[in-house]
Design an enzyme around this catalytic site. Structure first.
Site, PDB file in Angstrom:
ATOM      1  N   ASP A 118      23.959  22.499  59.890  1.00 53.06           N
ATOM      2  CA  ASP A 118      24.728  22.078  58.712  1.00 53.06           C
ATOM      3  C   ASP A 118      25.616  20.897  59.103  1.00 53.06           C
ATOM      4  O   ASP A 118      26.516  21.039  59.925  1.00 53.06           O
ATOM      5  CB  ASP A 118      25.574  23.263  58.236  1.00 53.06           C
ATOM      6  CG  ASP A 118      26.371  22.942  56.982  1.00 53.06           C
ATOM      7  OD1 ASP A 118      26.141  21.854  56.385  1.00 53.06           O
ATOM      8  OD2 ASP A 118      27.229  23.754  56.612  1.00 53.06           O
TER       9      ASP A 118
ATOM     10  N   ASP B 183      21.733  17.993  53.717  1.00 47.97           N
ATOM     11  CA  ASP B 183      22.427  18.084  55.012  1.00 47.97           C
ATOM     12  C   ASP B 183      22.351  19.449  55.662  1.00 47.97           C
ATOM     13  O   ASP B 183      23.118  19.741  56.555  1.00 47.97           O
ATOM     14  CB  ASP B 183      23.887  17.662  54.842  1.00 47.97           C
ATOM     15  CG  ASP B 183      24.722  18.763  54.213  1.00 47.97           C
ATOM     16  OD1 ASP B 183      24.258  19.358  53.233  1.00 47.97           O
ATOM     17  OD2 ASP B 183      25.817  19.020  54.729  1.00 47.97           O
ATOM     18  N   GLU B 184      21.434  20.287  55.206  1.00 45.95           N
ATOM     19  CA  GLU B 184      21.345  21.628  55.775  1.00 45.95           C
ATOM     20  C   GLU B 184      19.897  22.017  55.966  1.00 45.95           C
ATOM     21  O   GLU B 184      19.078  21.784  55.089  1.00 45.95           O
ATOM     22  CB  GLU B 184      21.931  22.654  54.795  1.00 45.95           C
ATOM     23  CG  GLU B 184      23.402  22.892  54.920  1.00 45.95           C
ATOM     24  CD  GLU B 184      23.841  23.925  53.890  1.00 45.95           C
ATOM     25  OE1 GLU B 184      23.467  25.094  54.034  1.00 45.95           O
ATOM     26  OE2 GLU B 184      24.513  23.528  52.934  1.00 45.95           O
TER      27      GLU B 184
HETATM   28 MG   LIG Z   1      27.309  20.442  55.265  1.00 42.16          MG
END
Ligand SMILES: [Mg+2]
Length: 363
Positions: free
Chosen positions: A9, A106-107
């Site tokens: 993350d 973003d993960e």
């Molecule tokens: Mg994040």
């Protein structure tokens, strides 16, 4: 074979990309959201850690963020830039496993069960490569399933590395709020709190399966019974294909006029079509419209077409017609349009996008 999953993350991703591109913003409270004007309506997409120190967080109205920190730097969302970084991240992760599931820009989950090296050392290596190659920091959770990996990633941020194995899950999860479990949103949380006085994961574990099923129904009850024990057998799904494309707009002033809504839905539909069909070459089958009323009540209506299509007029008009299925008796604050049920256009890629584009001339 026991499973080993990483949850990677990125830290304050949108804000971190902005601070990377513009060094003068480093160390400053940066808020990314809407079109970057905090006097207009819109919500925070990402706040830098410096801005979070003022109590600013994602989904907060920009105006509230401005009140909390008038000296914060407000920037518009630049999806093209974030998608570029996201692509680099996902490619980097793929070097370690073919099983990478991107769950947002973003993960990602990475299944590293097949790897021989120590999982924590591997997570550390990945963090170093992200820092070296993307010049950004990530927090990584290591766990024996997706649930535990994700909870672990959230335990220490930014730049964190945490581990939860199933054997330790009981102790590590006991005092966390029950909402760390997925499938347990604010509504279920309120219900469990009211009916059974549940606040933490530990509280939830004290409840019998029968009692949970009585309260939440057989499936959801059983699901939570398992998941509060740290058990989750959901697989890492490699999905390089996006699940949906969407756009939404918050009106500057709440809207009552139907023709204003129609115009906006049409404009959003055109934008989504351009990105989904024209640029990326996907044919959607399901069109969804979202409406948020002035009181933040949010409703959605969806239509699934007979087959996936790149026909712009068909898709956009399906969105407009969905408006008939809402009760428009209150002022509207936000509208959104989503295309999902995506299929790759024949030939795939940009070329297919171009074909799909010309298939709907002048529509
Ligand atoms: Mg994040």
């Amino acid at each position: 074979m026991p499973r080993i999953i990483l949850h990677v993350d990125m830290d304050a991703f949108f804000a971190a990309v902005e601070q990377l591109r513009r060094p003068e913003l480093r160390g400053q409270p940066v808020v990314v959201g809407g079109d970057g004007n905090p006097r207009k309506r819109g919500v925070v997409s990402t706040a830098s850690y410096e801005a979070r120190a003022y109590g600013i967080h994602s989904a907060m109205p920009l105006r509230t963020a401005l009140k909390r920190c008038p000296e914060a730097i407000f920037l518009p969302v630049d999806f093209a830039a974030y998608r570029d970084f996201s692509g680099r991240l996902m490619r980097l992760l793929q070097a370690y496993s073919p099983l990478v599931e991107a769950i947002s820009l973003d993960e990602a989950f990475v299944d590293i069960s097949h790897r021989e090296e120590d999982p924590v050392a591997l997570a550390r290596t990945i963090k170093e490569r992200i820092r070296g190659e993307l010049e950004l920091t990530a927090s990584i959770g290591v766990g024996s399933n997706k649930l535990l990996a994700k909870i672990a990633a959230n335990m220490q941020k930014p730049d964190g590395l945490s581990v939860i194995w199933e054997a330790d899950a009981e102790e590590r999860l006991r005092d966390l709020p029950a909402t760390v479990l997925w499938g347990l949103g604010p509504k279920t949380d309120a219900r469990l709190n009211e009916a059974l006085g549940i606040k933490t994961v530990g509280d939830l574990r004290q409840v019998s399966l029968e009692r949970l099923q009585e309260t939440l129904g057989p499936n959801h009850g059983e699901y939570l019974y398992e998941i509060c024990r740290g058990r989750d057998d959901s697989p890492v799904v490699t999905e390089w294909e996006p699940k949906s494309y969407s756009r939404e707009t918050t009106f500057q002033v709440d809207v009552r006029r139907r023709d204003t809504l129609v115009r906006k839905i049409r404009a959003l539909g055109e934008e989504v079509w351009a990105e989904c069909v024209e640029e990326d070459g996907y044919l959607p089958r399901t069109v969804t419209v979202k409406i948020r009323f002035y009181n933040f009540r949010t409703h959605t209506r969806a239509q699934t077409l007979l087959e996936a299509t790149g026909d712009r007029a068909l898709l956009v008009e399906a969105a407009v017609r969905l408006l008939d299925r809402f009760t428009l008796d209150r002022p509207v604050r936000l509208v959104g349009v989503r295309f999902s049920g995506l299929r790759r256009a024949a030939g795939a890629g940009a070329e297919a996008g171009a074909t799909a584009a010309t298939a709907a001339p002048g529509s």
